[in-house]
Write an enzyme that holds these catalytic residues in place. Structure first.
Site, PDB file in Angstrom:
ATOM      1  N   SER A 264      -4.419   5.161   0.633  1.00  0.00           N
ATOM      2  CA  SER A 264      -3.156   5.484  -0.030  1.00  0.00           C
ATOM      3  C   SER A 264      -3.241   5.163  -1.520  1.00  0.00           C
ATOM      4  O   SER A 264      -4.165   4.496  -1.973  1.00  0.00           O
ATOM      5  CB  SER A 264      -2.019   4.669   0.585  1.00  0.00           C
ATOM      6  OG  SER A 264      -2.126   3.330   0.152  1.00  0.00           O
ATOM      7  N   LYS A 265      -2.242   5.634  -2.228  1.00  0.00           N
ATOM      8  CA  LYS A 265      -2.158   5.379  -3.661  1.00  0.00           C
ATOM      9  C   LYS A 265      -2.169   3.879  -3.929  1.00  0.00           C
ATOM     10  O   LYS A 265      -2.783   3.404  -4.874  1.00  0.00           O
ATOM     11  CB  LYS A 265      -0.872   6.019  -4.188  1.00  0.00           C
ATOM     12  CG  LYS A 265      -0.601   5.698  -5.631  1.00  0.00           C
ATOM     13  CD  LYS A 265       0.472   6.597  -6.165  1.00  0.00           C
ATOM     14  CE  LYS A 265       1.244   5.969  -7.302  1.00  0.00           C
ATOM     15  NZ  LYS A 265       0.514   5.082  -8.163  1.00  0.00           N
TER      16      LYS A 265
END
Ligand code: GLU
Length: 511
Positions: A264-265
């Site tokens: 994920s970011k």
């Protein structure tokens, strides 16, 4: 019958920047299309107006083009199966929803949000863990299956808000064949009556997706694993409309470096690597996200790295051009298991590409960095810097940062080397060496090395006593590329000056 033409699509929703996992999906679609002489289509799935983010579609196009994954058809790319934005196809979906209603495979549902909430509450109280609108619960709701025809007609005439839902068969096994996973079987008991058409007059993802895949003559649906749970519904929808379903291939997830969960970011921010191809600024919050491009990655390296996250060529080969990937790619070699992203490996790929680039090309790429840092240098000189530095750098910017001494004389001298190597008598010795170099009319790496070796011999000195100090004087560093190459590039005058200044500065440093 001749085989169907291979046509695949990448179908992002413009809800934000494209994640690198999305780029990988696009890449595999592209590779599969090109390998099979087919078409790669970009379709923008923008039916959910509430999640639309301005700039996201342009971002997708720019990211794909940066990677060299250029669509054959798509918004602004042309093609005769368009339009390629779902919002521009809005009018064609309703007819298919109506067709399903006529065939008894879908129905109108008039339930208000409050009624739906009440139903869920009721089911939760009765112990259901996933309360849903399905073959059982639909019977106690307000829809065209429970209401009489007159009641339904009256509500419709009254413009009562409604959605169209798929009538999930009650007791069936749905079998989906997936190229990556083999047969996947799901019982319809686990599936709900998905909304196909919304009260705002827009189709949902599910309806629009299958209508578009059919009308755009998509032969293979290659997409992320997160869509596997939707595949049984899609298969049932194809069946219900009477269309042949495309071939499915669901790609494994990209996992965090430690293998624990989806990349994920947040992982990127925490561990300091980009998860997006290009920089992105969120138009609503102003929040910045880092991209591979701006971080200094070559698109070829980024693409090469992505290709091997979930696919393997079956040989130890790791370096592939885009054409090489097209040649080697098969869906059969896509793995089922999640692919762990390794930031060090990403860097390694960039390093490999950096090394393999011609010096002139690197010089052109490095010029803006040099200029931004205030260095003036000719293209020939920059090419020389690149030739000497490229073995030691992973990124273009490092060619300048780590090779700063090519652009200005050292202001400080590596302390550890000074401590270990600059001895009593070193200054004197280096002065003598400087004088020898002064006599070199050629000043090439070869001639300088010859002089240096002759000096060692005549003075009866070992390499280790002199070379590190020469490097200190010229570069200020303890390590670096070939010393005589550096000197030849800097030239006689500059080197003589650096030696004189350095000897003076270090005169008293002896220990
Ligand atoms: N619009 C979906 C997405 O954003 C596409 C899913 C599909 O490829 O069917 O990922």
């Amino acid at each position: 019958m001749p085989d169907k033409r291979v046509r695949v699509r990448f179908a992002p929703s413009p809800t934000g920047p494209l994640h690198m996992g999305g780029v990988r999906t696009a890449l595999y679609n592209y590779l599969f299309a090109k390998k099979n002489g087919g078409d790669f289509i970009l379709r923008v799935e923008d039916t959910d107006q509430t999640r639309y983010v301005p700039g996201a579609e342009a971002y997708v196009r720019e990211a794909l083009e940066w990677c060299g994954i250029v669509p054959d058809e798509g918004p602004d790319y042309g093609g005769d199966k368009g339009p390629y934005r779902q919002s521009e196809r809005k009018d064609m979906y309703r007819a298919y929803a109506d067709r399903l209603i006529e065939a008894g495979k879908a129905y109108y549902a008039f339930d208000t949000p409050e009624e739906l909430d009440a139903m869920r509450e009721r089911l939760k109280k009765a112990g259901s863990s996933s309360p849903q609108y399905n073959a059982v619960t639909r019977e106690s709701m307000r829809n065209s299956l429970t209401l009489s025809k007159d009641e339904t007609d009256a509500l419709m005439a009254d413009d009562a808000p409604y959605v169209i839902r798929f009538k999930m068969p009650r007791n069936e096994e749905v079998r989906v064949h997936d190229v990556v996973r083999g047969w996947v079987t799901v019982h319809t008991r686990q599936l709900d009556d998905k909304v196909l058409f919304k009260s705002d007059g827009m189709p949902t993802y599910h309806l629009a997706n299958i209508v578009d895949d059919h009308t755009m003559e998509i032969s293979h649906v290659i997409r992320g694993e997160e869509w596997l749970p939707s595949a049984p519904l899609h298969v049932l929808l194809y069946e219900a409309i009477g269309w042949e379903a495309p071939v499915f291939a669901h790609l494994p997830l990209l996992l965090r470096p430690d293998g624990n969960g989806k990349l994920s970011k947040r992982d990127g921010d925490r561990l300091g690597f980009p998860v997006f191809p290009l920089n992105w600024k969120d138009p609503a919050t102003g929040e910045q996200s880092n991209g591979y491009r701006e971080r200094g990655y070559f698109p070829e390296a980024f693409v090469n790295m992505l290709a091997l996250l979930g696919w393997n060529p079956g040989t130890p080969q790791e370096i592939f051009s885009l054409e090489g990937l097209v040649e080697a790619f098969t869906l059969q070699r896509v793995g089922k298991a999640g692919a762990k992203f390794d930031p060090d490996k990403a860097k390694w790929f960039n390093q490999q590409y950096l090394r393999s680039k011609p010096d002139q090309e690197l010089a052109a790429a490095v010029a803006p960095f040099a200029e931004a840092a205030g260095h003036r240098a000719s293209p020939e000189f920059l090419a020389g810097v690149c030739r000497l530095m490229k073995e030691r750098a992973s990124f273009i910017s490092e060619l300048i940062e780590d090779g700063i001494y090519f652009f200005r004389a050292p202001e400080a001298y590596d302390e550890k080397t000074v401590r270990k190597k600059w001895k009593e008598g070193t200054a004197e010795r280096m002065r003598k060496l400087a004088a020898r170099f002064e006599e070199d009319g050629e000043y090439s790496a070869e001639s300088l090395e010859k002089i240096f070796k002759a000096f060692l011999e005549s003075e009866e000195l070992g390499m280790g006593m002199v070379l590190p100090n020469l490097r200190l004087l010229i570069t200020g560093k303890g390590m670096g590329p070939g010393m005589f190459d550096i000197m030849a590039l800097l030239g006689k005058e500059e080197c003589a000056r650096r030696m004189a200044v350095g000897i003076e500065k270090l005169e008293d440093a002896a220990n």
